[in-house]
Design a protein around this motif. Structure first.
Motif, mmCIF file in Angstrom:
data_model
loop_
_atom_site.group_PDB
_atom_site.id
_atom_site.type_symbol
_atom_site.label_atom_id
_atom_site.label_comp_id
_atom_site.label_asym_id
_atom_site.label_seq_id
_atom_site.Cartn_x
_atom_site.Cartn_y
_atom_site.Cartn_z
ATOM 1 N N ARG A 121 1.376 -1.607 0.140
ATOM 2 C CA ARG A 121 0.327 0.087 -0.322
ATOM 3 C C ARG A 121 1.038 1.388 -0.194
ATOM 4 O O ARG A 121 1.689 1.589 0.990
ATOM 5 C CB ARG A 121 -1.100 0.071 1.193
ATOM 6 N N MET A 122 0.998 2.039 -0.900
ATOM 7 C CA MET A 122 1.791 3.310 -1.437
ATOM 8 C C MET A 122 0.982 4.659 -1.087
ATOM 9 O O MET A 122 -0.266 4.644 -2.421
ATOM 10 C CB MET A 122 2.402 2.871 -2.408
ATOM 11 N N MET A 123 1.365 5.458 -0.277
ATOM 12 C CA MET A 123 0.051 6.352 0.019
ATOM 13 C C MET A 123 0.919 7.618 -0.702
ATOM 14 O O MET A 123 2.185 7.804 -0.320
ATOM 15 C CB MET A 123 -0.367 6.719 0.913
ATOM 16 N N ARG A 124 -0.028 8.697 -0.858
ATOM 17 C CA ARG A 124 0.693 10.308 -0.663
ATOM 18 C C ARG A 124 1.198 10.691 0.106
ATOM 19 O O ARG A 124 0.983 11.134 1.597
ATOM 20 C CB ARG A 124 0.085 10.713 -2.316
ATOM 21 N N PHE A 125 2.944 11.020 -0.289
ATOM 22 C CA PHE A 125 3.446 11.938 0.997
ATOM 23 C C PHE A 125 3.130 13.260 1.521
ATOM 24 O O PHE A 125 2.985 13.747 2.789
ATOM 25 C CB PHE A 125 5.103 11.654 0.222
ATOM 26 N N ASP A 126 1.969 13.544 0.421
ATOM 27 C CA ASP A 126 1.661 15.338 0.913
ATOM 28 C C ASP A 126 0.492 15.286 0.981
ATOM 29 O O ASP A 126 -0.396 16.182 1.137
ATOM 30 C CB ASP A 126 2.022 16.086 -1.074
ATOM 31 N N ALA A 127 -0.725 13.729 0.910
ATOM 32 C CA ALA A 127 -1.468 13.370 1.839
ATOM 33 C C ALA A 127 -1.778 12.022 1.899
ATOM 34 O O ALA A 127 -1.725 11.082 1.522
ATOM 35 C CB ALA A 127 -2.908 13.663 -0.323
ATOM 36 N N PRO A 128 -1.293 11.592 3.387
ATOM 37 C CA PRO A 128 -1.309 10.684 3.611
ATOM 38 C C PRO A 128 -2.579 9.842 3.703
ATOM 39 O O PRO A 128 -2.425 8.399 3.763
ATOM 40 C CB PRO A 128 -0.359 10.660 4.909
ATOM 41 N N SER A 129 -3.723 10.450 3.464
ATOM 42 C CA SER A 129 -4.922 10.092 3.006
ATOM 43 C C SER A 129 -5.150 9.159 1.909
ATOM 44 O O SER A 129 -5.955 8.549 2.109
ATOM 45 C CB SER A 129 -5.385 10.151 3.928
ATOM 46 N N LYS A 130 -4.328 9.689 0.874
ATOM 47 C CA LYS A 130 -4.315 9.481 -0.442
ATOM 48 C C LYS A 130 -3.952 8.206 -1.021
ATOM 49 O O LYS A 130 -3.029 7.986 -0.887
ATOM 50 C CB LYS A 130 -4.950 10.319 -1.429
ATOM 51 N N VAL A 131 -4.391 7.315 -1.949
ATOM 52 C CA VAL A 131 -3.508 6.019 -2.452
ATOM 53 C C VAL A 131 -2.925 6.781 -3.188
ATOM 54 O O VAL A 131 -3.276 7.863 -4.288
ATOM 55 C CB VAL A 131 -4.945 5.100 -3.043
ATOM 56 N N ASP A 132 -1.496 6.032 -2.984
ATOM 57 C CA ASP A 132 -0.454 7.042 -4.388
ATOM 58 C C ASP A 132 -0.354 5.286 -5.756
ATOM 59 O O ASP A 132 -1.079 5.879 -6.684
ATOM 60 C CB ASP A 132 0.578 6.502 -4.223
ATOM 61 N N SER A 133 -0.452 4.442 -5.270
ATOM 62 C CA SER A 133 -0.498 2.498 -5.424
ATOM 63 C C SER A 133 -0.953 2.036 -4.713
ATOM 64 O O SER A 133 -0.365 1.269 -3.860
ATOM 65 C CB SER A 133 1.183 2.851 -6.288
ATOM 66 N N LEU A 134 -2.029 0.613 -4.992
ATOM 67 C CA LEU A 134 -2.369 -0.882 -4.512
ATOM 68 C C LEU A 134 -1.381 -1.353 -5.251
ATOM 69 O O LEU A 134 -2.066 -2.700 -5.572
ATOM 70 C CB LEU A 134 -3.330 -0.451 -4.208
ATOM 71 N N GLY A 135 -0.134 -1.176 -6.108
ATOM 72 C CA GLY A 135 -0.357 -2.628 -7.335
ATOM 73 C C GLY A 135 -0.073 -2.095 -8.783
ATOM 74 O O GLY A 135 -0.140 -0.536 -9.412
ATOM 75 N N ILE A 136 -0.217 -2.642 -9.302
ATOM 76 C CA ILE A 136 -0.531 -2.316 -11.476
ATOM 77 C C ILE A 136 -1.415 -2.630 -11.426
ATOM 78 O O ILE A 136 -1.740 -4.121 -11.170
ATOM 79 C CB ILE A 136 1.039 -2.516 -11.676
ATOM 80 N N VAL A 137 -2.113 -1.567 -12.325
ATOM 81 C CA VAL A 137 -3.738 -2.207 -12.852
ATOM 82 C C VAL A 137 -3.237 -2.054 -14.496
ATOM 83 O O VAL A 137 -2.936 -1.488 -14.588
ATOM 84 C CB VAL A 137 -4.941 -1.351 -12.401
ATOM 85 N N PHE A 138 -3.730 -3.229 -15.241
ATOM 86 C CA PHE A 138 -3.293 -2.668 -16.991
ATOM 87 C C PHE A 138 -4.946 -2.713 -17.396
ATOM 88 O O PHE A 138 -5.270 -4.011 -16.813
ATOM 89 C CB PHE A 138 -2.247 -4.301 -17.272
ATOM 90 N N TYR A 139 -4.606 -2.051 -18.051
ATOM 91 C CA TYR A 139 -5.734 -1.926 -18.560
ATOM 92 C C TYR A 139 -5.906 -2.373 -20.056
ATOM 93 O O TYR A 139 -5.527 -2.637 -21.230
ATOM 94 C CB TYR A 139 -6.671 -0.509 -18.963
ATOM 95 N N LYS A 140 -7.411 -2.537 -20.805
ATOM 96 C CA LYS A 140 -7.623 -2.990 -22.004
ATOM 97 C C LYS A 140 -6.994 -2.471 -22.830
ATOM 98 O O LYS A 140 -7.217 -2.571 -24.297
ATOM 99 C CB LYS A 140 -8.861 -3.181 -22.655
ATOM 100 N N SER A 141 -6.800 -0.790 -23.154
ATOM 101 C CA SER A 141 -6.184 0.014 -24.010
ATOM 102 C C SER A 141 -4.083 0.173 -23.695
ATOM 103 O O SER A 141 -3.930 0.425 -25.154
ATOM 104 C CB SER A 141 -6.185 1.738 -23.549
#
Length: 336
Positions: A121-141
């Motif tokens: 669980r990676m959270m934003r340094f400047d806003a610790p309550s906001k998610v930066d990344s929970l891993g990688i998601v791959f899109y159909k594009s």
């Protein structure tokens, strides 16, 4: 043994803060490997001084900047022959580790016998309550992005805070000749690795309580600049054509073309014609190498990839943010 790899480039003060948080909050024993990619003498001296009293540390100074991908390969190679090695964790130097991070990652890896990748669980340094990344998601594009919600399919871990089993790393080295593709230099190298690992049948877990705070893009100059844009765009195409079967490319052709059309439109509007030229020129130049690399992998049918691929075109918030800034020339030149 668990090895933790950190790549340093330039701002040693940020790296020192990362390492301090790691030692304070890891929650598990580890061997630290730090690769310095040709920082100045003052930065190297500060880094050496910060680690001189620590045990179980390997510190390597390179005479040139080898990038994140080759730097990680170099670090992993120092321990991969050790039969006691269980796993390797990657940690961006612009992160701050929260209590129990490594222990939680190891617990997730050991939760099932066939688990070989763990996303944090990676959270934003400047806003610790906001998610930066929970891993990688791959899109159909055909483009990957930061996974922001647990409901989204998990392709693999973000390389900024990841754990890989030693058996996966050894298998990748044996099968494809490298762990991270060194030609990627930086950006999307974790997507490429995750796609290759999935093609070989390896699984990924998500450790919700393994948390780090992430500054984001610090080593590449911060913010969004031409270096990030170039490597992000070029490497995403490399990862796509190297790893996805022809059946996936054909069945999603309309979305793949739409994404590239949107990319061209965006950067033309921002006056970045030379950037576009370099991206597509270098993609074409590298395509023969990429297609040769495909042969090393067992190509799974498109139906198998459906469970790893989001049915969405791309991240909705990113699209909306892009539309709001279309009129701005807000992509800075890459720093020297």
């Amino acid at each position: 043994m668990i090895a933790v790899v950190v790549i340093n480039f330039g701002d040693t003060a940020v790296t020192q803060a990362c390492l301090s948080s790691l030692y304070e909050n890891a929650g598990a024993a580890f061997h630290l490997i730090v690769i310095d990619n040709a920082s100045d003498a003052r930065s190297q001296s500060a880094l050496r001084h910060a680690l001189e009293a620590r045990q179980d540390v390997t510190l390597i100074f390179n005479s040139d900047n080898r990038g994140f991908a080759a730097g990680c390969n170099q670090a992993i190679a120092t321990v991969l022959e050790d039969p006691s090695l269980e796993a390797v964790a990657l940690l961006n130097n612009d992160t701050l580790v929260q209590p129990g991070w490594l222990a939680e990652m190891v617990a997730a890896l050991e939760s099932k016998a066939d688990m070989d990748m763990v996303a944090a669980r990676m959270m934003r340094f400047d806003a610790p309550s906001k998610v930066d990344s929970l891993g990688i998601v791959f899109y159909k594009s055909g483009i990957a992005s930061n996974r922001k919600h647990e409901s989204q399919p998990l392709l693999g871990p973000c390389g900024g805070a990841a754990l890989y089993s030693a058996r996966l790393l050894r298998r990748l080295q044996e099968k494809t000749g490298y762990i991270f593709d060194p030609t990627f230099f930086c950006y999307a190298e974790d997507t490429d690795l995750a796609l290759r690992a999935r093609a070989l049948g390896y699984r990924c877990a998500y450790a919700d309580r393994a948390t780090v705070l992430h500054r984001g893009g610090h080593s590449s100059g911060g913010g969004y600049n031409e270096l990030i844009a170039y490597y992000g765009l070029r490497n995403s195409l490399f990862a796509l054509f190297k790893n996805l079967p022809a059946s996936f490319l054909l069945s999603n052709a309309i979305w793949l073309i739409a994404m590239q059309a949107a990319v061209v439109f965006k950067y033309l509007l921002k006056g970045k014609i030379s950037l576009l030229w370099r991206v597509y020129r270098d993609t074409l130049k590298g395509l023969p190498r990429v297609l040769r690399a495909r042969r090393a992998l067992r190509q799974r049918p498109a139906s198998d990839w459906a469970i790893y691929c989001s049915k969405q075109f791309y991240d909705r918030d990113y699209i909306l943010a892009g539309l709001r800034t279309l009129h701005k020339r807000d992509i800075r030149p890459a720093r020297d």
